[in-house]
Each structure stands twice: as structure tokens, then as C-alpha cells.
Design a protein around this motif. Structure first.
Motif, PDB file in Angstrom:
ATOM      1  N   GLU A 198      67.197  -2.235  98.429  1.00  0.00           N
ATOM      2  CA  GLU A 198      66.372  -3.410  98.099  1.00  0.00           C
ATOM      3  C   GLU A 198      66.765  -4.044  96.764  1.00  0.00           C
ATOM      4  O   GLU A 198      66.749  -3.399  95.719  1.00  0.00           O
ATOM      5  CB  GLU A 198      64.904  -3.005  98.054  1.00  0.00           C
ATOM      6  CG  GLU A 198      63.927  -4.180  97.868  1.00  0.00           C
ATOM      7  CD  GLU A 198      63.995  -5.200  99.005  1.00  0.00           C
ATOM      8  OE1 GLU A 198      64.087  -4.789 100.192  1.00  0.00           O
ATOM      9  OE2 GLU A 198      64.014  -6.427  98.712  1.00  0.00           O
ATOM     10  N   GLY A 199      67.146  -5.304  96.867  1.00  0.00           N
ATOM     11  CA  GLY A 199      67.412  -6.067  95.654  1.00  0.00           C
ATOM     12  C   GLY A 199      68.835  -5.994  95.148  1.00  0.00           C
ATOM     13  O   GLY A 199      69.213  -6.709  94.221  1.00  0.00           O
ATOM     14  N   LYS A 200      69.628  -5.161  95.753  1.00  0.00           N
ATOM     15  CA  LYS A 200      71.019  -5.015  95.296  1.00  0.00           C
ATOM     16  C   LYS A 200      71.781  -6.300  95.623  1.00  0.00           C
ATOM     17  O   LYS A 200      71.770  -6.765  96.760  1.00  0.00           O
ATOM     18  CB  LYS A 200      71.659  -3.829  96.016  1.00  0.00           C
ATOM     19  CG  LYS A 200      73.090  -3.530  95.584  1.00  0.00           C
ATOM     20  CD  LYS A 200      73.656  -2.331  96.386  1.00  0.00           C
ATOM     21  CE  LYS A 200      75.089  -2.037  96.037  1.00  0.00           C
ATOM     22  NZ  LYS A 200      75.272  -1.451  94.693  1.00  0.00           N
ATOM     23  N   LYS A 201      72.432  -6.868  94.637  1.00  0.00           N
ATOM     24  CA  LYS A 201      73.224  -8.080  94.847  1.00  0.00           C
ATOM     25  C   LYS A 201      74.674  -7.704  95.092  1.00  0.00           C
ATOM     26  O   LYS A 201      75.250  -6.927  94.331  1.00  0.00           O
ATOM     27  CB  LYS A 201      73.142  -8.990  93.621  1.00  0.00           C
ATOM     28  CG  LYS A 201      71.806  -9.707  93.487  1.00  0.00           C
ATOM     29  CD  LYS A 201      71.790 -10.570  92.226  1.00  0.00           C
ATOM     30  CE  LYS A 201      70.357 -10.852  91.791  1.00  0.00           C
ATOM     31  NZ  LYS A 201      69.454 -11.376  92.840  1.00  0.00           N
ATOM     32  N   VAL A 202      75.254  -8.229  96.135  1.00  0.00           N
ATOM     33  CA  VAL A 202      76.672  -7.997  96.390  1.00  0.00           C
ATOM     34  C   VAL A 202      77.362  -9.333  96.568  1.00  0.00           C
ATOM     35  O   VAL A 202      76.724 -10.369  96.788  1.00  0.00           O
ATOM     36  CB  VAL A 202      76.879  -7.114  97.648  1.00  0.00           C
ATOM     37  CG1 VAL A 202      76.294  -5.721  97.423  1.00  0.00           C
ATOM     38  CG2 VAL A 202      76.293  -7.760  98.878  1.00  0.00           C
ATOM     39  N   ARG A 203      78.656  -9.309  96.489  1.00  0.00           N
ATOM     40  CA  ARG A 203      79.438 -10.541  96.606  1.00  0.00           C
ATOM     41  C   ARG A 203      80.427 -10.351  97.739  1.00  0.00           C
ATOM     42  O   ARG A 203      81.230  -9.419  97.698  1.00  0.00           O
ATOM     43  CB  ARG A 203      80.168 -10.781  95.292  1.00  0.00           C
ATOM     44  CG  ARG A 203      80.633 -12.169  95.077  1.00  0.00           C
ATOM     45  CD  ARG A 203      81.418 -12.286  93.774  1.00  0.00           C
ATOM     46  NE  ARG A 203      81.806 -13.674  93.543  1.00  0.00           N
ATOM     47  CZ  ARG A 203      81.034 -14.562  92.918  1.00  0.00           C
ATOM     48  NH1 ARG A 203      79.864 -14.187  92.428  1.00  0.00           N
ATOM     49  NH2 ARG A 203      81.460 -15.819  92.782  1.00  0.00           N
TER      50      ARG A 203
END
Lengths: 465, 465, 465, 465
Positions: A424-429
Motif C-alpha cells: 500500500e502506497g508504494k510508488k513505482v516507475r
């Protein structure tokens, strides 16, 4: 119907090159220099063009370990074949292998029929089955041939979960010998479950009931010894063996050691063992229950060992063991007792995002990313050529991957039918701009374009390991 | 009653020195410079003097693994406590540990009583017991304390022989936990028996019935994985474990690996695994049956690995697994089927001769000879101080070893009650001229001087490993 | 002159038993039951009795690695043979082996003469020499025989300290071959020094000059690879090799691996590698200089590996590498540059206290304590029988060890001639109440009773490894 | 100029699929379904069509280890850049990397110039250079940058051949540090040469002069320890290292161990270490001289270990170390003394045939064949994309491989300029029907179609390992 995917960079398990990809209906027809650079007599007409400039083209992801619509501990995993495969597709996975489960005393054929019914008309991604055998009297050993003939060419056996799924060493060994005759593959849940149950019983009697005790009662040693035993039994039976969801450094050590001796031992791990840890199980209150899966999450230091195993080819596959249960009503069944919490976590949609993160961190390269998420799974499980490869003649299961796409892993943004997200909430690119299945765009910029039943059952060949 | 053993060279597990040994009744009273060199006020009176000039003095041999008067496969091992311990004494072994065997469903106490009856009034050497548990329901786990209190402080469990002796991993694990509470030691027969039985069944169905198939159906992998599992279960239970009759290089590897990780794992091997090989099992006709024991004899190349293990302290004990069956009427039960041949070989009398041979070949030194045959066995099994040491205050169990004595190992020259000798005709150099038990000479130049019942039961302490 | 040590517990490398010890002049004459329990005709007269009730009796400690009165880096180690051996004796060590150092271009005989002069008339404990060879042209190889004939049967070679002590692989190899012919033993300083010097030069050029850089420029890999190379060269030369002052887990791994392959590879470690760590080098300001020795102190986690190596017999000896330099005027030479700090630490007096601490912590048992501090050193270095054993006929070098004695390790309480103590203020329990050398009490309740010159040179035999 | 290779099966390091390959001048333009199946608007015109029905298409072989026109021991390797690259091409290898050799005291630039002259106008295959540094004073370290800028991005250093090629550990370490700054790769000849020279000298002095003594004086231990040291130095310098011509199981063990620890260690082996053995060196009379290369051929049992290493990715490359000397006049220089025989064997032409044999024997699969012979070499040595891949945009270096072709390896049938063939008379099945270089057919059914000078120098990129 012809499509062109133009200007992308094709990535296979070994190669990386800029090229245009031509599709003819459901197949890859050609991989060429940019069509604009071709001479006039070679400028074909396309019905549709996808511009993949700045993007990568991968073969569609293959997740060989999911549990959709699966009864477990008095409840059922929350994703069915529709929601589960849709989530898979959103995440760039176009083929799954799920597990049909024999009822103890029932036939394998019944189990297969039941699972065909669960999937048929619902799946949006292509799917195949493994068969979980829960007893193996002579009639079932005999029946294994029929199952293999139906394109279900791998059997999963359990060393854990006594009285429910566990087979004793003699049944396992007979199953291996029979698989050897049929060219089928044995997949093993390799935790040694009998002592684990004693540890659980003792923990409970001491009042140790919080989620973290799930990990503390399933120690690394139990997995390491099970892994060693699975390999030794396979060695005696002279067959290959595939260890599912390997989580622990010492278990990996056993696989490596066997491979160094030349044995055909294979193993998969899962993103949760690479990105999450026992600390998550120890979150305050009942929060850790979200992270209960089996084998359990391990202490942090295992991560680097597992990545090394992936890089060194001691681990060949990253699958998900996707087996979601909602916190509400499901995980809550074990609010007062970790041993009553349904085991499993969602993951089918997040796998490719997380592995891509590892590419960006330099843990693996582009080619290994494709290899562990698609190509080697297709080879081990008898689908290579049709699946697992972006090559002329293969099914046009293609992920157009935008390395600039920003994605937040969250219960809000993702499509798995479960009320929490472990990341939850982890930002990935980086993520898919388009997902094609057999030539059809089924995901386009987060729009879903396929319908239930579009997914096809895949009859798998026997292995050539 | 005072005796003097004069002019010998005392050897302990670490020291070697010329000295006279004074006995006072059953104990070692002093170890001194030659009495002739002592001043007048120190010249004591002795009732008897043994001249050990040119000879070595060892603590009496301890064989921690014998099966006397043991029912097995419809017959009974051919040595009883009288003949077996007499043979032991002839060969320089003054203490044995035999195995009491629980009847499945019966109590441990009954088993102990039965074995006390077998030994009492018959044994000529001192003896102790291990307890073999064949099932471990809660009442038996409870009863283990009583057995320990009786001086039987080690329990042997089996991973082999399904339906007869095999315990499942849960019972084993509960047994280990209980042993841990009591300070008792678990001894493990670590072959993984369930797949072995399938291999036997398949060999027989193919008509493979000669003695050598005993080895071919019990592969090294089965022992290696059992050894690994035994150690892993003990690791999970946080207790030490002692692997009996380790025969295979790969099993040794597992022990070494565990010890390198700091685990309290111990192992014994036997002379047959050091001096005989699978080739003996393959002798023409039924001759190989003489060499059927379990685990089976291994190919020759294992020898060097096992010796290395002994030198490097990865193997701590050499015992015999003495379990003789006559060729006639006993081994013959399996004339048409190797799986019906009673498993076992004689060895209690030849152990020290063979280990001495290894000293002469430079495989081990004098001190290691004493260590593996007497001192470490006494320490691991709770008898040190009384047994296993030639030191002031210890029982005067002493072997006066003549390095010049010429001995032919043969059914004709030796005293085990069995109609063959596995080393028939082998000439060795070095053997006991005198064997003393608690100060009494029981063997003197091949004359036997003790009477049935002279042997005493030894209550052992719990281990301090 | 006859003495009695009454009522103590004798401990050897393998045995532990209560006994009285009788001395006749310089030798052990008898080890007996308490004289009070002996019959009248055996009650001898003693000139002197030491009551060792509640105390242990060990063979005198042997420290095979000291550098007394040694020129190094423009200064000289602060203890000479008088102060150094006195401190040794205070700490329960009655024999040392020091190093004679060949001048490059000079002869070995000159070196031996020089060192004999340093020791003669000064030493209070017995002493022997190793010979450090700093070049090995044919004439020196030839001369090695003469040195061996003088009772100096071990040669130390260096892979570190280029231009000063380092020998290239060809000289080392020739030295090994020659030692093999003579039965002499090669001792190796196994750090790979050439790259280390580059690392030092780069650190200095970056302004990294604090004491901790001593460790950071001598990485574990340099020691591990040197250890491996030393063993490989010895393997090619078919000779045993002894690694001095092993400090790092990975170097130990190399030794273990070699031993597992059956090679005669041996290694010593030192208390500083077991009790101190790289953190001490990182103490504020110049304080870390007190802890500069070579190889450097390693991070804490190495400790457990080394203890395991000691328990598993992969490490055979604990010596001190005693090489003290005062902080003032000596260590201070490198105040602005760690590479100018004389390398070395005091330790000859504290060794036995620290190893005893390990006994109390359960890291080793009593017998292993004696083995690593006295018995095995005497065996490896050709003194066994005379030294290293508390047995009839041996030199009466005996430590009466009071387990209740309270000692504070401190520059104030100890006797080494150096202005600091690396363990300053550490309280330990257990120490010698009496130290006997060849039958004479030289330390009694912290009183020193020997005179300079009482120590004797020991001609050592060649090894029998 | 456009060509079509029709109906073949494309094999890459990970994929296998039937496809047509279109070439546009020197590049691969497209890989497509059979042109006959394409719609009319996609039927292009080709200037030339090669029918590859039933044949495989591989990326052209890359041999990263050859010594053409190389002075050695008073003679010169018998193939120059014309004959050597022609032979390479005949055998399916379209790119080689040869070694420029610095004269001790000379500059690297001079060496590079010299080798450019040797190759220019003569080579028929494409070629690149490694630089062998024979001394590394500061000026040479500085000059390394210039060499890298010239596209020579790997430096080979020697631990063997004292006085000729050997560098000491300090020079090696400085070279590694410098390579690290430049992104260049260090290749290591990892035999420890200094003790080897002593062994040779001793063998010769004992009259041991036959060819087999070449092997007996260069033991496995010398290679294993050198390999370990090379990796340890690289670890200290924090750079990758590439071990050339690894021949021995124990050296492989060192590489594996390092990789398991996560170090960037790489290694190549050669066909002679996979197919020939020490037995060949022991052929009667002087015949063994044909098989003298360095490291020497090893006993047979190493083969299986090396194949396992290849399968498990512990070995990444198979190159040839092609360095031919005729028996007459060249090998004969050492007729009376093995140490005078020029070291080296021919192999550039036979490599692909032999590796294909391994595919047929099941030792490796098709993809691994391509990987070790072409793709991974191109990646490690900075040529990937242009070379090493059969993909759109790459140089059209393509081998059309006829699995039915029957070939006898023989001095009569092959094209290397040397008067013997180490595999003389060996029949293999499978070989190139066509070899294309940058789109031009240079070998067609054993006809050679290229001219001296057609080969181009390849400026390599620095590595991305």
C-alpha cells in the motif's frame, strides 16, 4: 486483422533491440526494422498501429502459481477467475497456471472438471492447470496419465498441512516415479509440516497467538529440510523436481548444492519473499495478518540471498502464489489465533511492477526480468513457443511497457478483489501502456477491453527438462 | 586386593607416556613412574603384578551399539548377553550399550524389564541400555522420564523400517522435545525408509533378488536425506542428535555442514563401513548375504571420506552395530529374496583389532584410537569418569595391548556365536594380552576367566553435550 | 626434592579427574588417589606439599608465538626475555617459542646466535625458537639443516610486509620443499601484502590516517587469499603448513576446506581476535593505536566463527603474538599516520585468563582449554612428552589454577613491560595460585620466585604431523 | 543489396523459432514468418535467397581468445591473421579477439600498432584486440586510457610465465584499480607460475622430459590457487575479473564460490579441456607434444565438472586459445625437453563442431550453445548489439548450420595452417552450409568467398558487468 507495434525496444530473455513488431491476427508475424525505413515494396498495410516509442516490448507475463476461487480454511480466496485474471492482465500477465485440487478420496478428473467450470466463461487471460494430488492410491497413480493427456502436465504435492494436503514420503515417491514415466513434472510445497504443527500447538498453548507467530512456528530449518528431502526423493526417483515458493536462504542453499551436483532441481520464489519481511508480520495488532502466507515472510537478510540466486540461475522463476483473502470476514477468522488466519496474499497484479523495480535497482537486468517472469516459466511448464517468447510464430501476447509510467501500488489503484494491498502506497516507475493477448489489446492505458471468457485453456506439453 | 601393571605405555585420548598403573580392587589408584625407580618409602606391596613391557595400556573398549538376543524378522540375533559380552571382552571391549525395544503399544518399562532379564546373570562385560521407542503417544512421552531415572538416558528412533520401527516426523519431533526436557539424547537410524520400501518392492517385482540388491535399493541419497532431516528436526527442537551407523560420504557431509554451523550433531560409524564394501555384497551366489546389514555396505570410495571424518572429529565414535545371524537357518531365510535376509553382522569382537590396523596404517593415531573406541563414547553416553578413561579413580577397565600379537580374524579363532566371520582369514598384528574389568583379569592370553553374571548394569547420567 | 600437590583436579586435553600429583625434582613422578587414602606402606614422605583443594591442575601453558626484544619499525618490542617470560609465568605460561629473525643477506646461524644471546641468562620461563627466513637463496636452503639440528625445527615465512619480510612464491615454495626434506614445519604469515601496500598508499594519499585505517587497508580478502595460497603451495610441495594468527572467518573457511580434503593444514588464532574487535581500533583519537596488530582486529561477528573453529578442531592452537609497544614513544611514532604505528599488542600474560573466561561461558570445555593452550602446541612443535602434558615422566610444569581467584586485567596488576593493557579494567574469575616450572614453584600467590636465567632453551624435535 | 534466408530455424541464446531472415546490406532487417505466407503487399523483392530448410540460423561465432602470428619461445604461432581468420570462418566463427602483447619496457600503443599491422589487410573475419600488459609502471597505467579509447577495452595479465609475462600481485592490483576507473575488464591467466617453474626445474633435473610432464608440473592446485587469488585481488579492487582458459574442476569451484558470494567473477573454458585429457599428453613418444597447451589438459574426470559449470552458468564462455604450432620445426624444439615445446594448440575452426556435438549429446541445449559461443562473449566484451545476436539491426553475421552435414575433423579437411589436428579422424555431424559476414556469404558449402582484408577491426565498448 493486422497490427503494427512501432518504434519499441524488443526484449527477450537474452536479446535487446529496437524493432517494429507485426501481428497477424493472434500471432507475431514479423519483427523488423522500422517500417518507415523499409523500401516501398515492403511497406505493408496495417489495420492498427500502436506507437511504442520509448517503450519496451516483452512477452506477456506468465504467473505459474495462482489460487483463484480456492476453498481454504472455511472460506474461499477472494479473486475468482474473472477478477483474478483481469487483475493479472492489468499487471502485464497474460497467462496463469492455477491449481486444481483433488478431494481426498475423490478422483483427479473430478478435480479437473471442477476447476474447468470455475474458469470457463470467466477467465480473461489464458490459463492452464497444475493438479494437486492429496492422496495417491494405485487408482490415482493410474489416472495421472489421463490428466497429463488433458494437458495438465504437472502435479503439485505437499509436505506440509498434515491431514489436509500432506502426503507421506511413500506416496510422494510413488507419485514421482509415476510422473517420471509420464514425463510430467512434480511441484513441491517443501516445508516439513509435521513438526511445524507441533510448534504451532505449543505456541498456542503458551498464548502466542499474534500473526508474527506464524513465522516463528515455521522456521527456516523446516523449509530447508523439506527442500532437501524433495530433491533427494526426486534424485532417488530419477526425475526433475520444482520447488514452489522458496522463501529462505538455507532452502536455496539446498537447491544450489543439488544443481552443483548436476541434479535437475528447479525453484521459484515470489515477490513477497523479495520485497517484504518478517517485520511486516510483526506489525502492531492484527495488521500483520495481512502478511500471513506460507512459507512465511523471512527476516530481511534473506532478500539479498534470493536475488543472488535469481542472478545465478539457482532460482529460475518468480511467480506470485496469489491467494487473496480480505481482512474483513476472512483474515479476521484468525483474529485471536494466527493459526486460524487463512494463508495467502494478493500479488498477481503487482508482480511485474516489483520485478521492474529490481531492474531499475540493478538487481537483475532486462533480459533476466523477461526470463524469470515469462520465458523460463513457459519452458519449464510446456508452453514455450506459443507462450513465453516474443518471436515470430508465437502467440501475440505482448506487454508494451512504459518505463516512465508512474504507478502507486494501492488497494485503490489496483484491481485485485481484496480489501488491502501489501505494498500500500508504494510508488513505482514503469508499467504497461498496452497489454495484448493473442493479438488483441486487452488493456490500454488502464482501460480494460476484454470480456469474461476471452481467456483460453492451454493444454500444456510434458517437460523436456 | 592390589595389582600392579608394570612397564607399559599408557595411552589416553590425548596423552601417551610410560608408567606403572596401580589398582586397588576395582579402581585405578595411581599412575606412577616404574615402581623400581621409586624410593624405598614408596615401594608398596602388590598382590599381583602384570608385566606390560612393550605393551600399551588403554581404557577398556566401549561399544555403544550392539543387538544381543534381539528378535528380528522371525529369528533372533545369535549372540546372547553371555556369548556376546564374552566375545566383546576377548576383543578388548569391557562395556557395551545394547538396545531395549519397546513393543508397539507396549510400555517402555516393559521393554526395559525384558532386556534386564536378558542380560542379568548372563553378561560378563558391563552393560547399559538405550531405549528404542516404536511409538510415542503422550503416555510414552510421559514415561520417558522414568526410563531416564533408571539410567537409560538415550532413546533411539527410526526413520527406516516402516510399520515395524519407523516413527513419523511428528512423533520423532515430540520425542526430541521430550528428550530435551529430560537431558536425554536422541540416537537416530537416519535412513529414509519409506521410499526404500518402494525401491525394494520394485526390485523384487523385476526379479532382482540377490544380496547385492540390498545395497542398490538403499541408496546413499536415502541416508543423506535422513541424516539431514534428523539434524534439522533436532535443530528445530533445540536438542543434540546422534546419528548411528553412518555409512555414506554424503551423509557425513550433512553432519559436517551442521557442525560447521555450530549445531550439536554427532555421528558414529562402524568398522564394516571402513573395511568392507558393496563388492562384498556382490560376492557370488548367496555369499553376499553374510554382508547384509543396514545401512548397506557402500562402494569402496566412501572409506577414505569416513576416515577423514574420523580424523577431523566430524565422526566421534566407532561402534559395531553387532547383530549376528548365522548363515545357516538365519541368513538363509532370504535365500530367494534379499529382503528376507535378517539384517546384521557380527563385529563386537573384531572392532579393536581393525581400528588398531588403522593406527598401523597411519589413518589415525594412538590417541584417536582410544578416543573413538572408548573415551568419547563414555562422554557422549554419560559414563565418563567411571568408564572410558584410564585415570586415577576410574573403574580399572584396562586393556593390555600387545602390538606384536598375531591374530587371524576367523570364525575358528574368534568367540562370537555365529557361523561365519566377515573378515575370514584376515591377519592382523596387535591384540590384547590381558583384559581387566573393574580390576579383575577376565581375559589372559586368550583364556577367559570371568563368569556369567560378572557384568554389571551401568546407570548412565544424562548428557552434557 | 619431592613435592606433593594434593587434592586437586587434574585436567588434560582429554581427561578430568581428582588426584594427587607427586613430583620428583623436575619431573612428575606419580598421579595417585589422595595420599591419605593410600595404605600405610604407600604413604611417602614429601619435602613440600601444596594444597590444591578446589583447584585445577593443568600442564603449564605454552605460547608458541611471542616477539620479545624484537626490533621493528625503528623501535624494539618493549618486553625482553626477562620481563616477557616473567609476565608469561605470572599468567600460567611456562614455555614460549619466540622468533629469531634472519637479516636479509645474513645467515640463519647469525640470527640464531643473536637470539640466543637475547634470551640466555635472562629468560625465567623455558623457551624455544622458530626461525624467520627473509631470503632463501641456495646457501640458506642448505643452512636450514643446521638450524634444525640445533633444535629450531620450524621456519616462519611472510607473505606480507614487502621489502622487509615478504618472500615471493618461488622462495616460499623452495623453502617448503626444503622443510619437507628436513621434517621441519613451515609457519606462514598469510596476509597477501602486495595489494595491501597499495591500499595503504591510497588511504594515506586520501588523508585517511587514523588507526582504524589499519584494518580498512588490510581486508579479510587479503588474509583469506593468502591463507588459501599458503595451503595450496604446501599442497604442491606435499608438506604440512601452519597458519599463524588467523583472524578472519573467511581465512578459517579456507583452512577448514583444506582439512576436509585431508590436507595437513593447521592454524592458530590469538585472544585479541576472539575478544577484541575493529571497534577498538576505531576508538576516539589516537587510542585505537593501542589495538594495532597484524592481521588487524576484525568486526565482532568473526568471534563466533573462530570459537566454532576452535571447538571443531579447525583451529588447533591459541597463541598470543605478544609483541608489546608502549603508547609513549613507540605507538606514538605513528601519531599522524597509522602506517607508522609499530604493529603489535601485549598478551602473553592474559592469554590463560581469557581462555578460562571462555570455559566459563561454555564456549569451550576444560579439556579443550588445555589442548589449545598447551598440549596441541607441544605436539605440533616437537616438545610433547617433555612439555604440554601433565603425565608421569613429563617436566613438572604445572599450573595450579584457582577458579575462585578474582583478577582485574590492568596495566596496574599485570607484569608485562608496557604502558597500557588492551583489556584494561576487565574483571575475570580464575587464575593461577601456583605456577611450577620443572618442579620449582616460580609463582606463588602473585609472588615471583624465579631468577633471570632459570629458563632453559628447549631443543625441539621435528614434527610428526 | 537484399538477401533472404528462408525456411530456417532461428536460435538465439534464449529463443528457438522458425522464421525467415531478411538482410539489407550488412544488417539484419527483419525476421518474419515465411515470406510465402505473407500477404501480397508484403512480398518483397530479394536479390538473393538462401534456402535454409531443415537448418539452424545462429549468430556468427565469436572466439574471444586467439593468438595469431604470435612470437613465442623462439618461434611464431603458425596461423597468421589471414589463415587464422579464414579457418575461423570455415568453422562458423565470424569474429575473433586476438591479443596484442606489450614488450616489457615498451608502450602499449606500440603493441597495438604492431598488432594492427599484423591484422590489417589480412583478416577475413572481423577482429578486435585485448591488450596483454607485461609491466605496469605509472606511465603504462596512464596509457591504459588511450588503449581503451582505441576500442581495446580489456587487458590480460599473467600470473604465470615468470620473467616473461608474469606480473607480481602489486602490478596486477594496480592494473585492476586502473581498469576499474576506465571501465575496462581484466582477463587473467590464473595459474600460479612461480612454484610451477620450480616443479619444472626439478622434473628436468630428474630426467623427466616427456610431454606428459608438462601436465605433471602444472598441477590443478596451481590453477585453483591462482584463480582464487585473481578473484580476491579483484574483490579488493572492487572490479570484475574474467578468468581465461579455466581447465580444472577445483579452479571452477573457486569461481562458483565467488559467484555464490555475489562477486562479478567470470570464466571461459576451451574445447580442449572438454574433449581431450591428460591421456593425450601421455601418448607414446613425442606424440603428446601435439597436446601441450597451458593450462595443461587434465584427467578425464574434470570434463563432467566443466560441463556442469557451463550448464549452471558458472562458466560463461567457450573460446579456443587457438595458438597453433606445427609438429615439425616448432613443437620439435622441445623434442628432448617438454619445457621447450611451444605451448599451444589449434582450435579456432573446430570449436563450433565440438560444441554442437555436446548439444547432440544432451550436455547443453541449443540456446546455451549460442550463448556460450557468441552472445555472452559479445556482451562481456562490449560488442553486443552489433555482434553476438541474430536480431533486427545487428550485423548480419549468420551461420546457416546444417545438422545433417557430416564432417571429419582432420588436418586434411580443415583449414588451420598447422600440420596436425588434435581431433584427427573424429567424425561429427552438423556444420555450416553458409557463413555470412555483415550480409556477405563468405563460406558456402566449403567454398571460401572472402578476400584478405575483408575483416574489419571492431572498436569495443567498455563492459557493463
Amino acid at each position: 486483422m493486422r497490427k503494427l507495434i512501432a518504434n519499441g525496444t524488443v526484449v527477450t530473455a537474452s536479446e535487446t533491440f529496437k524493432a517494429d513488431v507485426w501481428l497477424n491476427d493472434d500471432k507475431v508475424e514479423a519483427i523488423t526494422a522500422p517500417v518507415g525505413t523499409l523500401p516501398k515494396d515492403r511497406v505493408p498495410q496495417f489495420d492498427e498501429t500502436i506507437d511504442a516509442k520509448g517503450q519496451f516490448l516483452f512477452p506477456g507475463g506468465i504467473d505459474v502459481h495462482t489460487h483463484l476461487d480456492m476453498p481454504f480454511g472455511g472460506t474461499t480466496s477472494s479473486d475468482d477467475f474473472e477478477t483474478g485474471t483481469r487483475a493479472a492482465a492489468y499487471g502485464g500477465t497474460t497467462t496463469i497456471i492455477d491449481f486444481a485440487i483433488q478431494q481426498k478420496g475423490g478422483t483427479l478428473t473430478e478435480a479437473l472438471d471442477t476447476w474447468h467450470k470455475k474458469a470457463s466463461g470467466k477467465a480473461v487471460a489464458d490459463y492452464a492447470f497444475h493438479m494437486i494430488a492429496t492422496d495417491l492410491p494405485p487408482a490415482r497413480l493410474e489416472e495421472m496419465k489421463r490428466i497429463v493427456d488433458e494437458g495438465v502436465t504437472s502435479f503439485k504435492l505437499f509436505m506440509a498441512y498434515p491431514n489436509v494436503l500432506l502426503l507421506d514420503d511413500q506416496s510422494i515417491f510413488r507419485g514421482m516415479l509415476r510422473a517420471g514415466e509420464l514425463g510430467a513434472l512434480i511441484c513441491m510445497h517443501a516445508e516439513t509440516g509435521l513438526p511445524i504443527d507441533v510448534l504451532i500447538e505449543r505456541a498456542r498453548s503458551r498464548g502466542e497467538r499474534a500473526p508474527v507467530y506464524h513465522a516463528l512456528t515455521r522456521p527456516e530449518a523446516a523449509e530447508a529440510t523439506g527442500t532437501e528431502r524433495a530433491i533427494a526423493l526426486a534424485e532417488m526417483a530419477k526425475v526433475p523436481v520444482y520447488i514452489v515458493h522458496l522463501s529462505a536462504a538455507r532452502a536455496l542453499e539446498r537447491v544450489r548444492e543439488a544443481r552443483d551436483r548436476g541434479l535437475p532441481a528447479f525453484a521459484e520464489t515470489c515477490p513477497q519473499y523479495l520485497f517484504l519481511s518478517q517485520d511486516d508480520l510483526a506489525r502492531p495488532g492484527f495488521d500483520g495478518a495481512a502478511y500471513i502466507c506460507t512459507p512465511p515472510l523471512r527476516p530481511q537478510h534473506h532478500h539479498e540471498q534470493l536475488w543472488r540466486g535469481i542472478r545465478n540461475h539457482d532460482l529460475q522463476v518468480v511467480a506470485t502464489d496469489h491467494c487473496p483473502f480480505c481482512m474483513k470476514d476472512q483474515k479476521e477468522l484468525g483474529r485471536d489465533d494466527f493459526s486460524k488466519v487463512p494463508n495467502g496474499m494478493p500479488g498477481v497484479e503487482s508482480r511485474m511492477y516489483l520485478l521492474w523495480e529490481a531492474v531499475q535497482q540493478g538487481k537483475i537486468d532486462l533480459n533476466r526480468f523477461v526470463d524469470i517472469s515469462s520465458t523460463t516459466p513457459s519452458k519449464i511448464f510446456g508452453m514455450y513457443g506459443k507462450k513465453g517468447t516474443l518471436a515470430v510464430g508465437a502467440d501475440a501476447d505482448i506487454v508494451v511497457w512504459d518505463p516512465q509510467k508512474e504507478v502507486t501500488l494501492s488497494v485503490k489503484t489496483m484491481h485485485m478483489k481484496v480489501d488491502y494491498n501489501p505494498y500500500e502506497g508504494k510508488k513505482v516507475r514503469g508499467g504497461p501502456s498496452h497489454v495484448l493477448q493473442r493479438g488483441r489489446v486487452i488493456v490500454k492505458n488502464d482501460q480494460f477491453l476484454a470480456r469474461p471468457g476471452d481467456g483460453q485453456f492451454i493444454r500444456r506439453r510434458t517437460h523436456t527438462l
